[in-house]
Design a protein around this motif. Structure first.
Motif, short mmCIF file in Angstrom:
data_model
loop_
_atom_site.label_atom_id
_atom_site.label_comp_id
_atom_site.label_asym_id
_atom_site.label_seq_id
_atom_site.Cartn_x
_atom_site.Cartn_y
_atom_site.Cartn_z
N LEU A 10 -122.95 -72.93 -10.68
CA LEU A 10 -122.64 -73.74 -9.61
C LEU A 10 -122.20 -73.39 -8.17
O LEU A 10 -122.66 -73.12 -6.88
N ARG A 11 -121.74 -71.97 -8.37
CA ARG A 11 -121.58 -70.68 -7.02
C ARG A 11 -122.74 -70.51 -6.38
O ARG A 11 -124.23 -70.17 -6.11
N GLY A 12 -122.28 -71.29 -4.81
CA GLY A 12 -123.05 -71.37 -3.97
C GLY A 12 -124.11 -72.17 -3.56
O GLY A 12 -124.58 -71.95 -2.84
N ARG A 13 -124.02 -73.73 -4.68
CA ARG A 13 -124.72 -74.70 -4.84
C ARG A 13 -124.26 -75.93 -3.77
O ARG A 13 -124.60 -77.19 -3.83
N ILE A 14 -123.13 -76.24 -4.05
CA ILE A 14 -121.70 -76.82 -3.98
C ILE A 14 -122.19 -77.67 -2.80
O ILE A 14 -121.36 -77.00 -1.57
N ASP A 15 -122.52 -79.15 -2.25
CA ASP A 15 -122.83 -79.63 -0.75
C ASP A 15 -122.08 -79.83 -0.56
O ASP A 15 -120.94 -80.01 0.83
N VAL A 16 -120.63 -80.90 -1.56
CA VAL A 16 -119.91 -81.63 -1.26
C VAL A 16 -118.52 -80.66 -2.96
O VAL A 16 -118.95 -81.07 -3.85
N LEU A 17 -117.34 -80.18 -2.30
CA LEU A 17 -116.27 -80.21 -3.00
C LEU A 17 -115.00 -80.68 -2.70
O LEU A 17 -114.20 -80.33 -1.97
N ALA A 18 -114.84 -81.63 -3.15
CA ALA A 18 -113.75 -82.39 -3.38
C ALA A 18 -112.18 -82.53 -4.05
O ALA A 18 -112.38 -81.95 -5.36
N ALA A 19 -111.03 -81.49 -3.32
CA ALA A 19 -109.79 -81.31 -4.31
C ALA A 19 -108.90 -81.74 -3.87
O ALA A 19 -108.54 -81.41 -2.88
N ASN A 20 -108.70 -83.13 -4.45
CA ASN A 20 -107.30 -83.38 -4.54
C ASN A 20 -106.21 -83.16 -5.04
O ASN A 20 -105.54 -83.72 -5.84
N VAL A 21 -105.62 -82.04 -4.57
CA VAL A 21 -104.59 -80.88 -5.41
C VAL A 21 -103.74 -81.19 -5.39
O VAL A 21 -102.79 -83.10 -4.07
N PRO A 22 -102.54 -81.33 -5.83
CA PRO A 22 -101.18 -81.68 -5.65
C PRO A 22 -100.69 -80.63 -4.91
O PRO A 22 -100.80 -79.56 -4.23
N TYR A 23 -99.62 -81.68 -3.64
CA TYR A 23 -99.02 -81.08 -2.91
C TYR A 23 -97.76 -81.77 -2.15
O TYR A 23 -97.37 -81.53 -1.19
N VAL A 24 -97.31 -81.97 -3.08
CA VAL A 24 -95.98 -82.01 -3.60
C VAL A 24 -95.20 -80.97 -3.62
O VAL A 24 -95.27 -80.87 -4.40
N PRO A 25 -93.99 -80.42 -2.70
CA PRO A 25 -93.25 -79.61 -2.68
C PRO A 25 -92.47 -79.75 -3.68
O PRO A 25 -91.86 -80.59 -4.25
N THR A 26 -92.10 -78.48 -4.85
CA THR A 26 -91.71 -78.72 -5.66
C THR A 26 -90.06 -79.45 -5.54
O THR A 26 -89.87 -80.36 -5.93
N ASP A 27 -89.30 -78.71 -5.11
CA ASP A 27 -88.39 -79.27 -4.09
C ASP A 27 -87.82 -81.04 -4.19
O ASP A 27 -87.24 -81.75 -4.15
N GLU A 28 -89.36 -81.44 -3.87
CA GLU A 28 -89.60 -83.09 -3.11
C GLU A 28 -90.15 -84.08 -4.09
O GLU A 28 -89.59 -85.17 -4.07
N VAL A 29 -90.64 -83.11 -5.52
CA VAL A 29 -90.59 -83.69 -6.48
C VAL A 29 -90.07 -85.14 -6.84
O VAL A 29 -89.91 -86.47 -6.99
N GLN A 30 -88.49 -84.65 -6.60
CA GLN A 30 -87.65 -85.54 -7.09
C GLN A 30 -87.39 -86.95 -6.38
O GLN A 30 -86.33 -87.55 -6.92
N LEU A 31 -88.38 -86.83 -5.45
CA LEU A 31 -87.89 -88.21 -4.42
C LEU A 31 -88.77 -88.95 -4.57
O LEU A 31 -88.70 -90.05 -3.44
N LEU A 32 -89.92 -88.54 -5.51
CA LEU A 32 -90.75 -89.39 -5.74
C LEU A 32 -91.04 -90.94 -6.19
O LEU A 32 -89.20 -90.72 -7.27
N PRO A 33 -91.08 -91.87 -6.58
CA PRO A 33 -91.23 -93.00 -6.68
C PRO A 33 -91.21 -93.10 -7.74
O PRO A 33 -92.09 -92.40 -9.08
N SER A 34 -90.14 -93.56 -8.82
CA SER A 34 -90.03 -93.33 -10.54
C SER A 34 -91.36 -93.16 -11.22
O SER A 34 -91.95 -92.90 -12.15
N GLU A 35 -92.14 -94.41 -10.89
CA GLU A 35 -93.77 -94.41 -11.36
C GLU A 35 -94.24 -93.72 -11.79
O GLU A 35 -94.81 -93.24 -12.39
N ALA A 36 -93.98 -92.53 -10.76
CA ALA A 36 -95.08 -91.20 -10.41
C ALA A 36 -94.32 -90.43 -11.18
O ALA A 36 -94.40 -89.58 -11.90
N ARG A 37 -93.06 -90.39 -10.83
CA ARG A 37 -92.25 -88.87 -11.41
C ARG A 37 -92.25 -89.23 -12.81
O ARG A 37 -92.25 -87.94 -13.67
N GLU A 38 -91.83 -90.17 -13.29
CA GLU A 38 -92.10 -89.96 -15.17
C GLU A 38 -92.98 -90.43 -15.53
O GLU A 38 -92.96 -90.66 -16.71
N HIS A 39 -94.32 -91.19 -15.00
CA HIS A 39 -95.64 -91.27 -16.18
C HIS A 39 -96.80 -90.87 -15.49
O HIS A 39 -97.79 -90.69 -15.51
#
Length: 261
Positions: free
Chosen positions: A158-187
């Motif tokens: 796939l090197r040099g051949r990808i037309d669309v590279l969609a990357a829904n990367v994790p982007y919550v800062p480590t110290d703010e994970v605890q502030l997420l809703p419990s559904e996300a944080r716990e499950h």
């Protein structure tokens, strides 16, 4: 919860409302129409009342007009990420090679394939549970899901051949994970949420390596937050990508788009 005196729609709504479900009526309708037997209905209500995310209770999430299978312990696709899909389709309407990186359930890849028609579709995630789920969702499109760390999981051809590279990367800062809703944080898996100190550690790794995988004119799309967008764009530019930011105020969605020249 105590046994329901009745499995009537009213009783289901009452149980969900008592558990704090803000959209109890809507959730009850979805549970009632998904459950195949009275016993299954009771079990689903029990799980939702106990705090399991609705999508895990149902076994699916609606995303970009599709029903995406989701399993307990797998990241639930967010409606705002539909904006990333729309931006990818606008940027590369004739894409023939699509990769969904940090794929979770494979929702983004499935949505892109459903809209684009026949494509070479690949997805990757470091979480084995996510990969198993993605395989289910990509099977209808002939897609392949790979287990591993970012680009290391992808086939070398796939090197040099990808037309669309969609990357829904994790982007919550480590110290703010605890502030997420419990559904996300716990499950949901921490690896799908925690983006490191400033939330951009995975994004920087993806941006730095992306040019070697993109086809000429190919694009990388990553969701981020409003606060992080300037730094995210800087990471894209430092990787040599022609960069812009797309914003949807309605969904509060921010997508950084980088194109290989």
């Amino acid at each position: 919860m105590p046994p329901l005196p009745s499995l009537s729609p009213t009783a289901v709504v009452t149980a969900l409302r008592a558990a704090g479900c803000v959209f109890a009526e809507d959730e009850a309708e979805l549970i009632l129409t998904t459950a195949r037997t009275p016993d299954e209905l009771a079990a689903m209500v029990d799980r939702r009342v106990a705090g399991l995310p609705l999508e895990h209770v149902l076994g699916w999430a609606e995303f970009h007009g599709l029903r995406i299978a989701v399993e307990p312990g797998v990241f639930v696709p967010r409606r705002r990420t539909e904006f990333l899909v729309d931006q990818a389709l606008a940027q590369a309407p004739d894409a023939s090679v699509v990769v969904d990186l940090c794929c979770g359930s494979g929702a983004v890849g499935a949505a892109l394939a459903a809209a684009l028609g026949p494509v070479a579709l690949h997805a990757a995630d470091v979480d084995p549970a996510a990969v198993r789920c993605a395989r289910r969702n990509l099977a209808a499109y002939g897609g392949h899901a790979h287990a591993g760390d970012l680009f290391e999981a992808l086939p070398a051809e796939l090197r040099g051949r990808i037309d669309v590279l969609a990357a829904n990367v994790p982007y919550v800062p480590t110290d703010e994970v605890q502030l997420l809703p419990s559904e996300a944080r716990e499950h949901e898996p921490l690896v799908a949420l925690d983006g490191g100190g400033d939330g951009l550690e995975v994004l920087r790794r993806v941006a730095a390596a992306a040019p070697g995988w993109l086809a000429p004119g190919g694009c990388l799309l990553v969701e981020t937050s409003e606060r992080q967008a300037p730094s995210a764009m800087d990471a894209f530019r430092r990787a040599g990508l022609t960069t812009r930011l797309a914003v949807c105020e309605e969904l509060y969605a921010h997508v950084v788009i980088g194109m290989r020249s």
